[in-house]
Write an enzyme that holds these catalytic residues in place. Structure first.
Site, PDB file in Angstrom:
ATOM      1  N   PHE A 106      -8.998  80.030 -37.140  1.00  0.00           N
ATOM      2  CA  PHE A 106      -8.915  81.454 -37.500  1.00  0.00           C
ATOM      3  C   PHE A 106      -7.477  81.911 -37.692  1.00  0.00           C
ATOM      4  O   PHE A 106      -7.226  82.908 -38.353  1.00  0.00           O
ATOM      5  CB  PHE A 106      -9.618  82.314 -36.433  1.00  0.00           C
ATOM      6  CG  PHE A 106      -8.763  82.653 -35.251  1.00  0.00           C
ATOM      7  CD1 PHE A 106      -8.679  81.802 -34.168  1.00  0.00           C
ATOM      8  CD2 PHE A 106      -8.028  83.832 -35.223  1.00  0.00           C
ATOM      9  CE1 PHE A 106      -7.883  82.110 -33.067  1.00  0.00           C
ATOM     10  CE2 PHE A 106      -7.241  84.157 -34.136  1.00  0.00           C
ATOM     11  CZ  PHE A 106      -7.159  83.293 -33.052  1.00  0.00           C
ATOM     12  N   LYS A 107      -6.522  81.187 -37.134  1.00  0.00           N
ATOM     13  CA  LYS A 107      -5.127  81.621 -37.262  1.00  0.00           C
ATOM     14  C   LYS A 107      -4.659  81.611 -38.716  1.00  0.00           C
ATOM     15  O   LYS A 107      -3.669  82.259 -39.051  1.00  0.00           O
ATOM     16  CB  LYS A 107      -4.221  80.760 -36.388  1.00  0.00           C
ATOM     17  CG  LYS A 107      -4.465  81.001 -34.908  1.00  0.00           C
ATOM     18  CD  LYS A 107      -3.379  80.399 -34.025  1.00  0.00           C
ATOM     19  CE  LYS A 107      -3.600  80.761 -32.572  1.00  0.00           C
ATOM     20  NZ  LYS A 107      -4.762  80.070 -31.981  1.00  0.00           N
ATOM     21  N   ASP A 108      -5.377  80.891 -39.565  1.00  0.00           N
ATOM     22  CA  ASP A 108      -5.049  80.912 -40.997  1.00  0.00           C
ATOM     23  C   ASP A 108      -5.044  82.330 -41.566  1.00  0.00           C
ATOM     24  O   ASP A 108      -4.245  82.661 -42.436  1.00  0.00           O
ATOM     25  CB  ASP A 108      -6.084  80.096 -41.789  1.00  0.00           C
ATOM     26  CG  ASP A 108      -5.832  78.590 -41.691  1.00  0.00           C
ATOM     27  OD1 ASP A 108      -4.657  78.187 -41.581  1.00  0.00           O
ATOM     28  OD2 ASP A 108      -6.815  77.817 -41.751  1.00  0.00           O
TER      29      ASP A 108
END
Ligand SMILES: *Cc1c(COP(=O)(O)O)cnc(C)c1O
Length: 425
Positions: A106-108
């Site tokens: 999710f850090k993308d």
């Protein structure tokens, strides 16, 4: 709208300056001066809006004109240009899969938004921007991928040679372009020990803007609200419960911010692993960090979560008020593994260890709801070991293997790395 420091000893700044600074000088965290109420469009027309439109409407008041609307819409469209499906696991629990970005986590999403904002605002400055990130494999990959091909920003990534997984190494070393990857003969701590003084190097910083683009930057934190809106849009439940596997608590803090702004979320569950400083605070009101414990859900191995102050800020530190919409739970490694096996055997769904922590906490609460699946199971060797079957590897990642590896091997030598930074100025 301006941003103040949670430590209250640094000057107020606008969005662009907060993005450039990353962290206020007093080592607090930037927080918006007001929580803007969501627009009518978002409140009543959510189901009719595209993800890009939702992202734009959510973030616009926070940017407050520092990036022109058409530019901001483009940034939002690029940020959410990936699949974010809501998958049914069983009758009670669905998973919002946030792992279909370039580095499968999710850090993308936050990294993409921040990189583009930083690109826009740094081009207005006379100095060039260089991002320096030391990584043990994961976060640095999201930052590198986020900044890839962003105009006006150079990126230097340091990772410890031979100490990241094969997939992580491919993600770090096949980008090229404005991303320079240094494969350091040393440990992750060595990488950090080189990156930190460079970021604080006064001589360098007269010529170039150096930043770590780290996870507390408002441009990484605020866009994490987006997928809570997407979850509510797709959910059959009018005000769903959302369970968030938490480490540094940025993800949960963004969800709560969205709720405070008017998004209908019934309840949050903060799911921690053995690093349980927040669940203990919920129980006792005492905030007492201990040493970090290594767990299966290692992206959540955080002893003193930095974003917790942002959560406290929203409730004036009032634990009773916070408990009305948030509860907290801890999940051990044994429970994590047992949950992965139980869910796989019963439903065929492969949880990664972080998603499994969330599944267990939500299931134990007795509520129906949504878990955030924060990383693809193929990123963790433990998944195959626990389940006895290897998770599928997405085609995008398999294809990386045919790309050319471009990295520079460097000895554990601060001066040499500084030379490389100098060449980029
Ligand atoms: C970073 C991370 C988390 C924790 O998110 P926070 O915002 O730090 O609480 C959970 N799962 C994965 C896979 C992560 O990379």
């Amino acid at each position: 709208m301006y941003y103040f420091s949670t430590n209250k000893r640094s000057p107020h700044v606008g969005f662009a300056q907060a993005v450039l600074n990353g962290q206020p000088a007093d080592r607090g965290l930037y927080f918006p001066s007001q929580i803007p109420h969501i627009s009518r469009n978002l409140a009543t027309g959510l189901k009719k809006l595209s993800n890009a439109e939702i992202a734009f409407e959510v973030i616009r008041p926070y940017v407050n004109g520092d990036i022109a609307d058409d530019d901001l819409l483009e940034i939002c469209a690029e940020t959410v240009d990936l699949e974010i499906p809501l998958i049914t696991i069983d009758e009670k629990i669905t998973a919002l899969e946030l792992f279909h970005g370039p580095t499968l986590a999710f850090k993308d999403i936050g990294a993409r938004f921040m990189s583009r904002c930083l690109g826009r605002v740094s081009r207005r400055q006379s100095r060039k921007t260089i991002v320096i990130a030391a990584t043990s494999g994961d976060t640095g990959g999201a930052v590198a991928a986020g900044f890839h091909n962003v105009d006006g920003v150079e990126v230097i990534i340091l990772y410890p040679k031979g100490r990241v997984s094969r997939i992580q190494e491919l993600q770090l070393t096949t980008l090229g372009g404005n991303v320079t990857t240094l494969e350091l003969h040393g440990t992750f701590d060595d990488c950090q020990a080189i990156a930190k003084p460079l970021l604080a190097d006064d001589t360098l910083s007269t010529q170039v803007h150096l930043t770590s683009a780290n996870s507390i930057n408002v441009a990484r934190w605020l866009p994490q609200q987006f997928y809570y809106f997407f979850a509510v849009k797709m959910s059959e439940d009018k005000d769903p419960t959302i369970c968030v596997p938490s480490g540094n608590f940025g993800n949960l803090a963004a969800g709560i911010l969205a709720e405070r702004a008017g998004l209908r979320i019934g309840h949050f569950i903060a799911a921690s692993n053995a690093n349980d400083v927040v669940p203990r605070w919920f129980e006792s009101g005492q905030y007492q960090p201990r040493d970090t414990i290594e767990t299966l859900s290692n992206a959540m191995d955080v002893a003193a979560p930095s974003n917790f102050v942002r959560i406290l800020e929203m409730f004036g530190g009032d634990r009773k008020e916070l408990k009305k919409i948030v509860s907290a739970d801890r999940v051990s490694d044994e429970e994590t593994a047992a949950t992965m096996i139980e869910v796989y055997e019963r439903t065929g769904y492969v949880l990664d260890p972080h998603g499994a922590v969330a599944y267990k906490a939500l299931n134990d609460s007795g509520r129906k709801g949504i878990i955030l699946e924060t990383a693809h199971p193929c990123k963790f060797d433990s998944v195959g070991e626990i389940l006895g079957v290897e998770p599928d590897v997405p085609v995008s990642v398999r294809d990386l293997g045919s790309n050319k590896k471009v990295s520079i091997e460097v000895p554990n030598d601060h001066h040499l790395v500084r030379e490389i930074v100098m060449q980029k100025i």
